[in-house]
Design a protein around this motif. Structure first.
Motif, short mmCIF file in Angstrom:
data_model
loop_
_atom_site.label_atom_id
_atom_site.label_comp_id
_atom_site.label_asym_id
_atom_site.label_seq_id
_atom_site.Cartn_x
_atom_site.Cartn_y
_atom_site.Cartn_z
N GLY A 86 -2.66 -24.99 35.47
CA GLY A 86 -3.17 -24.12 36.52
C GLY A 86 -3.19 -24.86 37.83
N GLY A 87 -3.59 -24.17 38.88
CA GLY A 87 -3.63 -24.76 40.20
C GLY A 87 -2.88 -23.90 41.20
N ASP A 88 -2.71 -24.42 42.40
CA ASP A 88 -1.96 -23.70 43.43
C ASP A 88 -0.53 -23.48 42.95
N HIS A 89 0.08 -22.40 43.40
CA HIS A 89 1.39 -22.05 42.88
C HIS A 89 2.13 -21.13 43.85
N SER A 90 3.38 -20.91 43.55
CA SER A 90 4.20 -20.00 44.35
C SER A 90 3.67 -18.57 44.23
N SER A 91 3.98 -17.76 45.22
CA SER A 91 3.59 -16.35 45.14
C SER A 91 4.54 -15.58 44.22
N TYR A 92 5.53 -16.25 43.66
CA TYR A 92 6.49 -15.64 42.74
C TYR A 92 6.35 -16.30 41.38
N TRP A 93 6.19 -15.51 40.36
CA TRP A 93 6.00 -16.05 39.02
C TRP A 93 7.32 -16.19 38.28
N GLN A 94 7.32 -17.00 37.24
CA GLN A 94 8.47 -17.14 36.37
C GLN A 94 8.43 -16.02 35.34
N ASN A 95 9.53 -15.31 35.20
CA ASN A 95 9.56 -14.26 34.19
C ASN A 95 9.32 -14.85 32.80
N CYS A 96 8.51 -14.20 32.02
CA CYS A 96 8.32 -14.65 30.65
C CYS A 96 9.63 -14.52 29.89
N GLY A 97 9.86 -15.41 28.95
CA GLY A 97 11.11 -15.41 28.20
C GLY A 97 11.44 -16.79 27.70
N VAL A 98 12.66 -16.95 27.24
CA VAL A 98 13.14 -18.22 26.69
C VAL A 98 14.13 -18.85 27.66
N TYR A 99 13.91 -20.11 27.99
CA TYR A 99 14.79 -20.85 28.90
C TYR A 99 15.28 -22.11 28.18
N ALA A 127 16.78 -28.92 16.84
CA ALA A 127 17.16 -27.53 17.11
C ALA A 127 16.38 -26.52 16.28
N ASP A 128 16.12 -26.84 15.01
CA ASP A 128 15.40 -25.88 14.17
C ASP A 128 13.96 -25.69 14.65
N GLN A 129 13.38 -26.75 15.21
CA GLN A 129 12.02 -26.63 15.75
C GLN A 129 12.02 -25.84 17.06
N VAL A 130 13.06 -26.04 17.85
CA VAL A 130 13.19 -25.27 19.09
C VAL A 130 13.30 -23.78 18.77
N GLU A 131 14.07 -23.44 17.75
CA GLU A 131 14.22 -22.04 17.35
C GLU A 131 12.88 -21.44 16.93
N ARG A 132 12.07 -22.23 16.26
CA ARG A 132 10.75 -21.75 15.85
C ARG A 132 9.89 -21.43 17.08
N LEU A 133 9.99 -22.26 18.09
CA LEU A 133 9.22 -22.02 19.32
C LEU A 133 9.76 -20.81 20.07
N GLU A 134 11.08 -20.71 20.15
CA GLU A 134 11.67 -19.58 20.87
C GLU A 134 11.32 -18.25 20.23
N PRO A 147 12.11 -26.24 27.83
CA PRO A 147 12.00 -27.70 27.67
C PRO A 147 11.29 -28.29 28.88
N TYR A 148 10.72 -29.47 28.69
CA TYR A 148 9.96 -30.11 29.76
C TYR A 148 10.42 -31.56 29.89
N GLU A 149 10.82 -31.94 31.08
CA GLU A 149 11.37 -33.28 31.27
C GLU A 149 10.33 -34.30 31.72
N GLY A 150 9.14 -33.86 32.06
CA GLY A 150 8.10 -34.79 32.49
C GLY A 150 7.37 -35.40 31.31
N GLU A 151 6.32 -36.14 31.63
CA GLU A 151 5.52 -36.80 30.60
C GLU A 151 4.67 -35.78 29.87
N MET A 152 4.67 -35.87 28.54
CA MET A 152 3.84 -34.99 27.73
C MET A 152 3.11 -35.82 26.67
N GLU A 153 1.94 -35.34 26.28
CA GLU A 153 1.13 -36.04 25.30
C GLU A 153 1.71 -35.95 23.90
#
Length: 239
Positions: A86-99, A127-134, A147-153
């Protein structure tokens, strides 16, 4: 009538009265037991339902974040959490879906404000785990998978506005529990707002369009700061 016959009848009558009284006491006892058992079942059912609701609303490992601002901005934001919750953000949202490539954080955070659950995963996730998430996304749902290229826990991180859950595997039962609880959940700042009709480009696609437009060629970019033409007030909310 002889005295002995009358005595026998009185004795028989007394025995019958005693038997009727015993039967009455027995029926009363059975009724009391039945009512008590029914009450136990009802109370137990209510207690179990309450326990299940408590379990549903208290998913182990969910981190909560308070004091998040939600102003509209036109520049990239340095978020304290990675991925953002959360936090400040663009006035345009990302469409929900799979990227299949990372999306702009300032757009995805706006989707969180609308009640979306953002499912981020490490680019090297099998890939099989990605399919489960998608598969968590279905048309019309408020789920964003990328997918996320930054640092994740953890290899998988689920985010809703002000809430986040790191997971090691999509087989974790908390995956579905988190989506069910937070997709358009009580944390939603703008209930009923759309999760379609705005940005459906990845971060790389937006950057490329901006670069092409700056050179005077290529497709028309959303805007010079990476935005799209649709904004909150111009896109009707989904029912």
């Amino acid at each position: 009538m002889s005295k002995s016959s009358a005595e026998r009848r009185r004795q028989r009558a007394a025995e019958m009265r005693a038997q009727r009284e015993r039967e009455a006491r027995r029926r009363k006892a059975l009724t009391t037991v039945g009512i008590t058992a029914a009450a136990v079942v009802v109370i137990g059912g209510v207690g179990f339902a309450g326990y299940m609701e408590y379990q549903r609303r208290n998913i182990d490992g969910v981190q909560e974040f308070d004091g998040l601002t939600n102003d509209h901005v036109t520049e990239e934001v340095k978020y304290e959490q990675s991925p953002p919750v959360g936090g400040d953000h663009s006035s345009y949202w990302q469409n929900c879906g799979v990227y299949t490539a990372p999306v702009k954080h300032i757009h995805a955070v706006h989707s969180l404000e609308h009640g979306a659950v953002w499912v981020n995963y490490s680019p090297d996730l099998p890939a099989d785990q990605v399919e489960r998430l998608e598969a968590l996304y279905t048309p019309g749902s408020y789920v964003l998978v990328s997918p996320y290229e930054g640092e994740m826990e953890a290899p998988i991180v689920l985010s809703a506005w002000g809430h986040q859950l790191p997971l090691e595997s999509p087989d974790d039962s908390r995956l579905d529990a988190f989506v069910q609880l937070y997709e358009q959940g009580e944390q939603t700042l703008e209930p009923g707002a759309a999760c379609s009709g705005a940005i459906d480009f990845t971060a790389a696609e937006i950057d490329q369009m901006i670069a092409d437009q700056a050179e005077g060629g290529g497709e028309e970019a959303p805007t010079e700061d990476g935005e799209a033409p649709a904004q909150d007030e111009e896109v009707p909310a989904q029912e």
